[in-house]
Design an enzyme around this catalytic site. Structure first.
Site, PDB file in Angstrom:
ATOM      1  N   LYS A 188      -3.964  19.181   4.539  1.00 17.97           N
ATOM      2  CA  LYS A 188      -2.580  19.123   5.025  1.00 17.97           C
ATOM      3  C   LYS A 188      -1.713  18.325   4.059  1.00 17.97           C
ATOM      4  O   LYS A 188      -2.068  17.218   3.661  1.00 17.97           O
ATOM      5  CB  LYS A 188      -2.506  18.487   6.410  1.00 17.97           C
ATOM      6  CG  LYS A 188      -1.098  18.605   6.998  1.00 17.97           C
ATOM      7  CD  LYS A 188      -0.942  17.896   8.328  1.00 17.97           C
ATOM      8  CE  LYS A 188      -0.448  16.474   8.191  1.00 17.97           C
ATOM      9  NZ  LYS A 188       0.845  16.316   7.540  1.00 17.97           N
ATOM     10  N   GLU A 264      -8.819   6.001   3.107  1.00 16.33           N
ATOM     11  CA  GLU A 264      -8.129   5.210   2.066  1.00 16.33           C
ATOM     12  C   GLU A 264      -6.817   4.751   2.687  1.00 16.33           C
ATOM     13  O   GLU A 264      -5.890   5.543   2.838  1.00 16.33           O
ATOM     14  CB  GLU A 264      -7.851   6.073   0.830  1.00 16.33           C
ATOM     15  CG  GLU A 264      -9.060   6.773   0.238  1.00 16.33           C
ATOM     16  CD  GLU A 264     -10.056   5.814  -0.390  1.00 16.33           C
ATOM     17  OE1 GLU A 264      -9.752   4.615  -0.530  1.00 16.33           O
ATOM     18  OE2 GLU A 264     -11.157   6.265  -0.734  1.00 16.33           O
ATOM     19  N   CYS A 299      -0.145   2.074  -2.768  1.00 20.65           N
ATOM     20  CA  CYS A 299      -1.036   1.414  -1.799  1.00 20.65           C
ATOM     21  C   CYS A 299      -1.548   0.084  -2.324  1.00 20.65           C
ATOM     22  O   CYS A 299      -1.744  -0.861  -1.575  1.00 20.65           O
ATOM     23  CB  CYS A 299      -2.189   2.327  -1.434  1.00 20.65           C
ATOM     24  SG  CYS A 299      -3.130   2.884  -2.837  1.00 20.65           S
ATOM     25  N   GLU A 398       1.917  -4.688   6.003  1.00 20.45           N
ATOM     26  CA  GLU A 398       2.238  -3.928   4.786  1.00 20.45           C
ATOM     27  C   GLU A 398       3.668  -3.395   4.902  1.00 20.45           C
ATOM     28  O   GLU A 398       4.010  -2.753   5.888  1.00 20.45           O
ATOM     29  CB  GLU A 398       1.266  -2.749   4.645  1.00 20.45           C
ATOM     30  CG  GLU A 398       1.530  -1.909   3.410  1.00 20.45           C
ATOM     31  CD  GLU A 398       0.692  -0.638   3.360  1.00 20.45           C
ATOM     32  OE1 GLU A 398       0.557   0.047   4.388  1.00 20.45           O
ATOM     33  OE2 GLU A 398       0.180  -0.319   2.274  1.00 20.45           O
TER      34      GLU A 398
HETATM   35  P1  NAD Z   1       0.813   8.028   7.376  1.00 19.92           P
HETATM   36  O1  NAD Z   1      -0.436   7.440   7.888  1.00 19.92           O
HETATM   37  O2  NAD Z   1       2.034   7.959   8.207  1.00 19.92           O
HETATM   38  O3  NAD Z   1       0.606   9.591   7.080  1.00 19.92           O
HETATM   39  C1  NAD Z   1      -0.363  10.068   6.181  1.00 19.92           C
HETATM   40  C2  NAD Z   1      -0.713  11.487   6.541  1.00 19.92           C
HETATM   41  O4  NAD Z   1      -1.336  11.490   7.814  1.00 19.92           O
HETATM   42  C3  NAD Z   1       0.493  12.420   6.640  1.00 19.92           C
HETATM   43  O5  NAD Z   1       0.133  13.688   6.103  1.00 19.92           O
HETATM   44  C4  NAD Z   1       0.714  12.520   8.152  1.00 19.92           C
HETATM   45  O6  NAD Z   1       1.328  13.721   8.538  1.00 19.92           O
HETATM   46  C5  NAD Z   1      -0.717  12.461   8.653  1.00 19.92           C
HETATM   47  N1  NAD Z   1      -0.855  11.986  10.043  1.00 19.92           N
HETATM   48  C6  NAD Z   1      -0.037  11.165  10.742  1.00 19.92           C
HETATM   49  N2  NAD Z   1      -0.507  10.996  11.996  1.00 19.92           N
HETATM   50  C7  NAD Z   1      -1.642  11.732  12.098  1.00 19.92           C
HETATM   51  C8  NAD Z   1      -2.587  11.957  13.142  1.00 19.92           C
HETATM   52  N3  NAD Z   1      -2.451  11.396  14.339  1.00 19.92           N
HETATM   53  N4  NAD Z   1      -3.640  12.755  12.894  1.00 19.92           N
HETATM   54  C9  NAD Z   1      -3.818  13.316  11.681  1.00 19.92           C
HETATM   55  N5  NAD Z   1      -2.944  13.144  10.642  1.00 19.92           N
HETATM   56  C10 NAD Z   1      -1.878  12.358  10.856  1.00 19.92           C
HETATM   57  O7  NAD Z   1       1.059   7.387   5.938  1.00 19.92           O
HETATM   58  P2  NAD Z   1       2.271   7.630   4.947  1.00 19.92           P
HETATM   59  O8  NAD Z   1       3.472   6.917   5.469  1.00 19.92           O
HETATM   60  O9  NAD Z   1       2.382   9.090   4.632  1.00 19.92           O
HETATM   61  O10 NAD Z   1       1.740   6.907   3.619  1.00 19.92           O
HETATM   62  C11 NAD Z   1       1.860   5.550   3.416  1.00 19.92           C
HETATM   63  C12 NAD Z   1       0.564   4.832   3.718  1.00 19.92           C
HETATM   64  O11 NAD Z   1      -0.489   5.398   2.946  1.00 19.92           O
HETATM   65  C13 NAD Z   1       0.598   3.372   3.349  1.00 19.92           C
HETATM   66  O12 NAD Z   1       0.001   2.613   4.371  1.00 19.92           O
HETATM   67  C14 NAD Z   1      -0.238   3.299   2.078  1.00 19.92           C
HETATM   68  O13 NAD Z   1      -0.821   2.046   1.810  1.00 19.92           O
HETATM   69  C15 NAD Z   1      -1.249   4.356   2.339  1.00 19.92           C
HETATM   70  N6  NAD Z   1      -1.871   4.822   1.086  1.00 19.92           N
HETATM   71  C16 NAD Z   1      -3.155   4.425   0.809  1.00 19.92           C
HETATM   72  C17 NAD Z   1      -3.763   4.817  -0.396  1.00 19.92           C
HETATM   73  C18 NAD Z   1      -5.176   4.386  -0.751  1.00 19.92           C
HETATM   74  O14 NAD Z   1      -5.758   4.949  -1.669  1.00 19.92           O
HETATM   75  N7  NAD Z   1      -5.752   3.418  -0.044  1.00 19.92           N
HETATM   76  C19 NAD Z   1      -3.043   5.622  -1.293  1.00 19.92           C
HETATM   77  C20 NAD Z   1      -1.758   6.017  -0.966  1.00 19.92           C
HETATM   78  C21 NAD Z   1      -1.172   5.613   0.236  1.00 19.92           C
END
Ligand code: NAD
Length: 496
Positions: A188, A264, A299, A398
């Site tokens: 997705k 992650e 991140c 964060e």
């Molecule tokens: P998010 O958790 O809001 O969303 C990430 C993805 O998950 C999106 O595609 C979203 O549609 C999906 N999602 C949301 N709710 C869901 C559910 N209930 N079930 C399944 N999928 C769902 O995160 P974001 O705002 O898109 O990204 C920012 C976050 O990502 C920050 O916390 C950042 O630290 C983290 N991040 C971590 C890494 C790493 O390698 N550790 C890398 C990049 C970003």
């Protein structure tokens, strides 16, 4: 790859992919319309539809058919590699287009998306193609007349869900090893940045990857994302995103067949600077980049500077100067050095947390406000907070924006105590010329990744990235990154 003279481009001329990419082609399906805005000027650039359970079902069916039809999991590993090499080559051929899509639809700057993100995405695919015939098991010790060995086998269909901050690269860290290990993929996009990943799926089809092996669906997390996690035919889910969503995914995966997850997640990473950090100009540049790059939407962002008293004032003066030397602007202008925040929601979230931190007692060295200037879009000023107590939101949460807190220390033990975070353990760094101090930090800090004299990943592929504690578990990239997409089978043969 043909690169034009200037990397800057007119965003109105870029052709967008439309639909979900299922079974090797674009497919339009009914569903709620999700508008997609350009972060640089908040203008609509296109839309996707929320595919929901129906799109996931279609993708799973396509994946299942493709696995049966092509024998992808069972074919000679070199043959799988050949297809992936062609996929990588196609990404490189279209790097300029992919880089433009990435820059217009996300906070990534065009100065880095063509030769950076797009070409690096091709590199990730090639790196894992090389692993196709290097997934090995072991023969274990047994009595005579028996043979016991392990095999690494794919899960079948791997699910993946990605965020918006590095849309192509983060996705490649998942689909490339999953495919190389012999899985089909149902992935997705982030609803905020869907287009570049859809274009990558198109590259795969153009390069000859059989339709159905790499499916990309669009939609909201709680509908389409949850449908991926819950689908009984999907054997593993690899997720990158926030800690809160990661927890929801882990719970849903537990209730959907005890499905393994790779998570992650978020971070609150410290960077320690000692009194003897090396050339101060270079250190100041590293420290500033570690919290301002991509407007802090990284991140591993170094959101907590822990600096030894003897060097603190000089370092902070230089870092402050760098916060003023940025050029904010649209992501499609190659002279821009500081991009907008991805959305108004995210801008409001960052500002709300900063204001709360100040209300809780934090001081402001710079920023804590919208970045003045003529730009459309939502630009948040690089922000440095002081006096952030351990119960202040500036310490606990964060922000995912260009915000850093500063604390000072006298001896390294104090710095290490400050560096440990009760919730997060994604990454940490130390800038020092003292090898003994560097090793002490590397050995004791609770983090899945530690850097010495840099903060952030090199564009190398061998480095396995992943967090500890609330920052998740499992690895992206490196040998560990492909092993995540395999499951071990132990075979015992009694040949008497
Ligand atoms: P998010 O958790 O809001 O969303 C990430 C993805 O998950 C999106 O595609 C979203 O549609 C999906 N999602 C949301 N709710 C869901 C559910 N209930 N079930 C399944 N999928 C769902 O995160 P974001 O705002 O898109 O990204 C920012 C976050 O990502 C920050 O916390 C950042 O630290 C983290 N991040 C971590 C890494 C790493 O390698 N550790 C890398 C990049 C970003």
């Amino acid at each position: 790859m043909s690169l034009s003279m200037s990397l800057s481009f007119n965003p109105d001329t870029v052709v967008l992919p439309t639909g979900h990419h299922i079974g090797g082609r674009f497919v339009e399906l009914p569903g709620e319309t999700i508008p997609v805005l350009r972060p640089s000027d908040e203008r609509p650039m296109g839309h996707v539809t929320d595919g929901g359970a129906a799109a996931v079902e279609l993708a799973v069916t396509a994946a299942r058919d493709a696995l049966a039809r092509t024998g992808w999991a069972k074919m000679a590993p070199r043959d799988r590699a050949k297809v992936l090499y062609a996929f990588a080559a196609r990404i490189e051929e279209k790097a300029e287009y992919l880089g433009r899509l990435e820059a217009m639809g996300s906070s990534r700057l065009i100065s880095g998306t063509v030769t950076g993100d797009a070409v690096r995405t091709a590199g990730v695919v090639r790196y894992f193609a090389e692993y196709c015939d290097k997934l090995e098991g072991i023969v274990t010790a047994t009595k005579a007349d028996t043979l016991s060995y392990t095999r690494r086998e794919p899960y079948g269909i791997a699910g993946a869900i990605v965020p918006w901050n590095f849309p192509m690269i983060t996705a490649a860290w998942k689909f490339a090893p999953a495919l190389a290990a012999g899985n089909a993929v149902v992935m997705k996009t982030s609803e905020l940045t869907p287009h570049s990943l859809l274009a990558l799926a198109e590259c795969a089809a153009e390069a000859g990857l059989p339709g159905g092996l790499f499916n990309v669906v669009n939609g909201w997390g709680h509908t389409t994302g949850a449908a991926i996690v819950a689908h009984p035919a999907i054997g593993i889910v690899s997720f990158t995103g926030s800690t809160k969503t990661g927890a929801a995914i882990m719970a849903l995966a537990a209730h959907s067949g005890i499905k393994p997850v790779v998570l992650e997640l978020g971070g609150k990473s410290p960077q320690i600077v000692t009194n003897n950090p090396g050339e101060i100009e270079a250190v100041a540049t590293r420290v500033a980049n570690a919290f301002m790059a991509n407007a802090g939407q990284v991140c591993t962002l170094a959101s907590r500077l822990i600096v030894q008293r003897g060097v603190a004032d000089e370092l902070l003066d230089r870092v402050l100067a760098r916060t003023k030397a940025i050029k904010a602007g649209p992501t499609w202008d190659e002279t821009t050095t500081f991009p907008p925040v991805i959305s108004k929601t995210q801008f409001d979230r960052i500002d709300g947390m900063v204001q709360q931190s100040v209300a809780q007692g934090a001081g402001v060295l710079t920023g804590a406000a919208r970045l003045d200037g003529p730009n459309e879009g939502h630009f948040y000023a690089p922000t440095i907070l002081t006096d952030v107590a351990q119960d202040n939101i500036g310490y606990t949460d964060e922000f995912f924006g260009p915000v850093m807190s500063v604390t000072r220390f006298d001896d390294i033990e104090e710095a290490i105590t400050q560096a440990q975070h009760p919730t997060y353990g994604l990454s940490a760094s130390v800038h020092t010329q003292d090898l003994r101090l560097a090793m002490k930090v590397a050995d004791t800090v609770e983090a899945g990744m530690v850097w010495v004299n840099q903060h952030g990943r090199d564009p190398e592929f061998t480095y396995a990235a992943g967090g500890w504690k609330g920052s998740g578990f499992g690895k992206d990239m490196g040998r560990a990154g492909i092993e995540e997409f395999t499951r071990q089978k132990a075979v015992w043969i009694n040949y008497l």
